[in-house]
Design a protein around this motif. Structure first.
Motif, PDB file in Angstrom:
ATOM      1  N   ILE A  47      14.089-111.289  -8.974  1.00 31.84           N
ATOM      2  CA  ILE A  47      12.776-111.106  -8.361  1.00 31.84           C
ATOM      3  C   ILE A  47      11.804-112.188  -8.836  1.00 31.84           C
ATOM      4  N   ALA A  48      11.846-112.497 -10.124  1.00 40.60           N
ATOM      5  CA  ALA A  48      10.936-113.498 -10.677  1.00 40.60           C
ATOM      6  C   ALA A  48      11.303-114.909 -10.241  1.00 40.60           C
ATOM      7  N   GLU A  49      12.560-115.120  -9.845  1.00 43.24           N
ATOM      8  CA  GLU A  49      13.045-116.448  -9.436  1.00 43.24           C
ATOM      9  C   GLU A  49      12.862-117.464 -10.555  1.00 43.24           C
ATOM     10  N   SER A  50      13.088-116.985 -11.785  1.00 41.16           N
ATOM     11  CA  SER A  50      12.929-117.863 -12.940  1.00 41.16           C
ATOM     12  C   SER A  50      14.106-118.820 -13.101  1.00 41.16           C
ATOM     13  N   ILE A  51      15.252-118.461 -12.520  1.00 41.85           N
ATOM     14  CA  ILE A  51      16.437-119.326 -12.563  1.00 41.85           C
ATOM     15  C   ILE A  51      16.812-119.633 -11.121  1.00 41.85           C
TER      16      ILE A  51
ATOM     17  N   SER B 144      16.106-103.700 -27.473  1.00 39.67           N
ATOM     18  CA  SER B 144      14.708-104.134 -27.595  1.00 39.67           C
ATOM     19  C   SER B 144      14.558-105.596 -27.202  1.00 39.67           C
ATOM     20  N   VAL B 145      15.516-106.427 -27.609  1.00 42.98           N
ATOM     21  CA  VAL B 145      15.462-107.845 -27.242  1.00 42.98           C
ATOM     22  C   VAL B 145      15.584-108.018 -25.730  1.00 42.98           C
ATOM     23  N   LEU B 146      16.516-107.291 -25.130  1.00 40.30           N
ATOM     24  CA  LEU B 146      16.682-107.384 -23.676  1.00 40.30           C
ATOM     25  C   LEU B 146      15.456-106.841 -22.947  1.00 40.30           C
ATOM     26  N   CYS B 147      14.855-105.782 -23.482  1.00 36.74           N
ATOM     27  CA  CYS B 147      13.639-105.248 -22.863  1.00 36.74           C
ATOM     28  C   CYS B 147      12.486-106.237 -22.969  1.00 36.74           C
ATOM     29  N   LEU B 148      12.428-106.979 -24.077  1.00 33.34           N
ATOM     30  CA  LEU B 148      11.404-108.009 -24.216  1.00 33.34           C
ATOM     31  C   LEU B 148      11.599-109.114 -23.187  1.00 33.34           C
ATOM     32  N   LEU B 149      12.857-109.466 -22.917  1.00 30.71           N
ATOM     33  CA  LEU B 149      13.126-110.465 -21.883  1.00 30.71           C
ATOM     34  C   LEU B 149      12.702-109.953 -20.508  1.00 30.71           C
ATOM     35  N   ILE B 150      13.024-108.699 -20.228  1.00 32.41           N
ATOM     36  CA  ILE B 150      12.611-108.107 -18.952  1.00 32.41           C
ATOM     37  C   ILE B 150      11.084-108.089 -18.853  1.00 32.41           C
ATOM     38  N   PHE B 151      10.442-107.723 -19.944  1.00 32.02           N
ATOM     39  CA  PHE B 151       8.979-107.712 -19.965  1.00 32.02           C
ATOM     40  C   PHE B 151       8.420-109.120 -19.776  1.00 32.02           C
ATOM     41  N   HIS B 152       9.068-110.105 -20.379  1.00 32.59           N
ATOM     42  CA  HIS B 152       8.620-111.493 -20.245  1.00 32.59           C
ATOM     43  C   HIS B 152       8.663-111.947 -18.794  1.00 32.59           C
ATOM     44  N   PHE B 153       9.781-111.677 -18.113  1.00 35.95           N
ATOM     45  CA  PHE B 153       9.904-112.087 -16.713  1.00 35.95           C
ATOM     46  C   PHE B 153       8.961-111.286 -15.814  1.00 35.95           C
ATOM     47  N   SER B 154       8.707-110.032 -16.189  1.00 35.40           N
ATOM     48  CA  SER B 154       7.760-109.235 -15.409  1.00 35.40           C
ATOM     49  C   SER B 154       6.348-109.799 -15.540  1.00 35.40           C
ATOM     50  N   ILE B 155       5.973-110.169 -16.756  1.00 38.23           N
ATOM     51  CA  ILE B 155       4.664-110.786 -16.959  1.00 38.23           C
ATOM     52  C   ILE B 155       4.583-112.120 -16.230  1.00 38.23           C
ATOM     53  N   GLN B 156       5.702-112.834 -16.203  1.00 31.44           N
ATOM     54  CA  GLN B 156       5.740-114.118 -15.487  1.00 31.44           C
ATOM     55  C   GLN B 156       5.463-113.917 -14.004  1.00 31.44           C
ATOM     56  N   ILE B 157       5.957-112.822 -13.458  1.00 30.79           N
ATOM     57  CA  ILE B 157       5.681-112.526 -12.052  1.00 30.79           C
ATOM     58  C   ILE B 157       4.198-112.233 -11.842  1.00 30.79           C
ATOM     59  N   LEU B 158       3.622-111.467 -12.753  1.00 27.28           N
ATOM     60  CA  LEU B 158       2.228-111.066 -12.598  1.00 27.28           C
ATOM     61  C   LEU B 158       1.267-112.247 -12.678  1.00 27.28           C
ATOM     62  N   TYR B 159       1.632-113.260 -13.450  1.00 28.80           N
ATOM     63  CA  TYR B 159       0.719-114.374 -13.668  1.00 28.80           C
ATOM     64  C   TYR B 159       1.170-115.658 -12.991  1.00 28.80           C
TER      65      TYR B 159
ATOM     66  N   GLU C   1       5.541-105.639  -5.691  1.00 30.36           N
ATOM     67  CA  GLU C   1       5.944-104.420  -4.975  1.00 30.36           C
ATOM     68  C   GLU C   1       7.383-104.041  -5.291  1.00 30.36           C
ATOM     69  N   MET C   2       8.262-105.029  -5.392  1.00 33.89           N
ATOM     70  CA  MET C   2       9.654-104.745  -5.742  1.00 33.89           C
ATOM     71  C   MET C   2       9.767-104.235  -7.170  1.00 33.89           C
ATOM     72  N   LEU C   3       9.020-104.833  -8.087  1.00 34.00           N
ATOM     73  CA  LEU C   3       9.026-104.351  -9.470  1.00 34.00           C
ATOM     74  C   LEU C   3       8.526-102.916  -9.550  1.00 34.00           C
ATOM     75  N   ARG C   4       7.466-102.620  -8.833  1.00 33.52           N
ATOM     76  CA  ARG C   4       6.927-101.265  -8.826  1.00 33.52           C
ATOM     77  C   ARG C   4       7.947-100.279  -8.268  1.00 33.52           C
ATOM     78  N   LEU C   5       8.656-100.685  -7.247  1.00 37.71           N
ATOM     79  CA  LEU C   5       9.658 -99.807  -6.636  1.00 37.71           C
ATOM     80  C   LEU C   5      10.796 -99.507  -7.613  1.00 37.71           C
ATOM     81  N   LEU C   6      11.258-100.527  -8.334  1.00 34.05           N
ATOM     82  CA  LEU C   6      12.337-100.331  -9.300  1.00 34.05           C
ATOM     83  C   LEU C   6      11.874 -99.465 -10.466  1.00 34.05           C
ATOM     84  N   LEU C   7      10.643 -99.677 -10.915  1.00 37.81           N
ATOM     85  CA  LEU C   7      10.119 -98.875 -12.020  1.00 37.81           C
ATOM     86  C   LEU C   7       9.992 -97.409 -11.630  1.00 37.81           C
ATOM     87  N   LEU C   8       9.529 -97.145 -10.433  1.00 38.64           N
ATOM     88  CA  LEU C   8       9.439 -95.761  -9.961  1.00 38.64           C
ATOM     89  C   LEU C   8      10.827 -95.134  -9.849  1.00 38.64           C
ATOM     90  N   ASN C   9      11.793 -95.908  -9.408  1.00 39.45           N
ATOM     91  CA  ASN C   9      13.139 -95.381  -9.242  1.00 39.45           C
ATOM     92  C   ASN C   9      13.741 -94.934 -10.572  1.00 39.45           C
TER      93      ASN C   9
END
Length: 298
Positions: free
Chosen positions: A184-188, A278-293, A208-216
């Motif tokens: 989703i972030a298209e970081s790679i 925790s490390v993997l969650c930090l990576l997910i959080f990093h890419f999510s923040i990258q999408i937001l900004y 919107e896609m991130l929100r949908l996955l989080l709700l799921n």
């Protein structure tokens, strides 16, 4: 689907299912007296959890597909085509049964029945796959939902190794979550190109896609959590009980038997896996923040 979409999704399914089966097949060192799994798959807690999760997953996938159609309408990624068409060949020299079969299966049988050396003509013509938002959403949501289903419905304590006590299960599920977030972030960009994913047109579409996955994942987890809490409170209580054992007596001698020692090892494994998760969650959080900004054309 593109050329490699199904292969990537299938690999994710096999990895998570194999890890889940291995963890579920490993009994705990000590079973709790009086707490037993349901003797029927039609127990109210399991039926309710299954129905609620099915509704959540179906609704999520439906919303994702409709959202992809909406994006295709606003930001078309491909030219309209009519699927596949049937074209009758007018070459009378290749009218044998072998020639007709070669045109159907796309093989070189025509060369065995014709001396002209002309390339076989296509009987069924289908437009090549073009990346689009609908296939994007279906692929991402499918991979994500498979990981969610494996994680939420894993039996774990008090009958078998829990989610955080199985490193293959933690890695397979978290890596599937990470894959969806990265796509989703298209970081790679190389990864998205390999899977043949269309680039999302706006930052709002990615959010919107991130929100949908989080709700799921959150709704699926709470559906199983509250179903177990209300209808199998004994299992819920054991799942949330911390392991505490007195390791030594007043003389310094060990009081742990073999079952306690194995439970202690599982507790240590759990702590190590928590670090990895925790490390993997930090990576997910990093890419999510990258999408937001990320600045994109709205």
């Amino acid at each position: 689907y593109g050329k490699w979409m199904w292969q990537v999704e299938l690999y994710s399914i096999i990895s998570t299912e194999r890890a889940s089966f291995s963890a579920s097949s490993t009994p705990r060192p000590r079973l709790v007296a009086g707490v037993r799994p349901s003797t029927t798959p039609f127990h109210v807690s399991e039926v309710l959890s299954t129905i609620l999760q099915a509704i959540i997953h179906i609704v999520t996938l439906t919303v994702a597909v409709n959202f992809g159609k909406e994006l295709e309408t606003k930001y078309p990624t491909r030219t309209a085509h009519k699927g596949f068409s049937i074209q009758w060949s007018d070459n009378h020299q290749g009218g044998s049964a072998g020639s007709l079969l070669s045109t159907l299966v796309g093989s070189s049988i025509n060369s065995l029945h014709s001396d002209t050396g002309a390339p076989p003509q296509s009987f069924l013509k289908r437009s090549p796959f073009q990346p689009n938002y609908i296939s994007n959403n279906v692929f991402i949501v499918s991979v994500f939902q498979n990981a969610v289903t494996t994680m939420v419905n894993h039996s774990g304590r008090p009958f078998s190794v829990s989610f955080l006590e199985s490193r293959p299960l933690c890695l397979s599920v978290c890596l599937a979550f990470l894959l969806c977030t990265v796509c989703i972030a298209e970081s790679i960009p190389m990864l998205n190109t390999f899977i043949q994913l269309a680039s999302y047109p706006t930052k709002a579409s990615k959010i919107e896609m991130l929100r949908l996955l989080l709700l799921n994942v959150s709704m699926s987890y709470f559906a199983d959590y509250f179903s177990t809490f209300f209808f199998r409170h004994d299992i819920w209580k054991e799942r949330n009980k911390a392991f505490h054992a007195k390791s030594h007596n007043a003389k310094g001698l060990s009081l742990l038997n073999s079952a306690d020692e194995e439970e202690k090892l599982l507790s240590e494994e759990r702590q190590q896996n928590c670090v990895i998760v925790s490390v993997l969650c930090l990576l997910i959080f990093h890419f999510s923040i990258q999408i937001l900004y990320t600045r994109m054309k709205e």
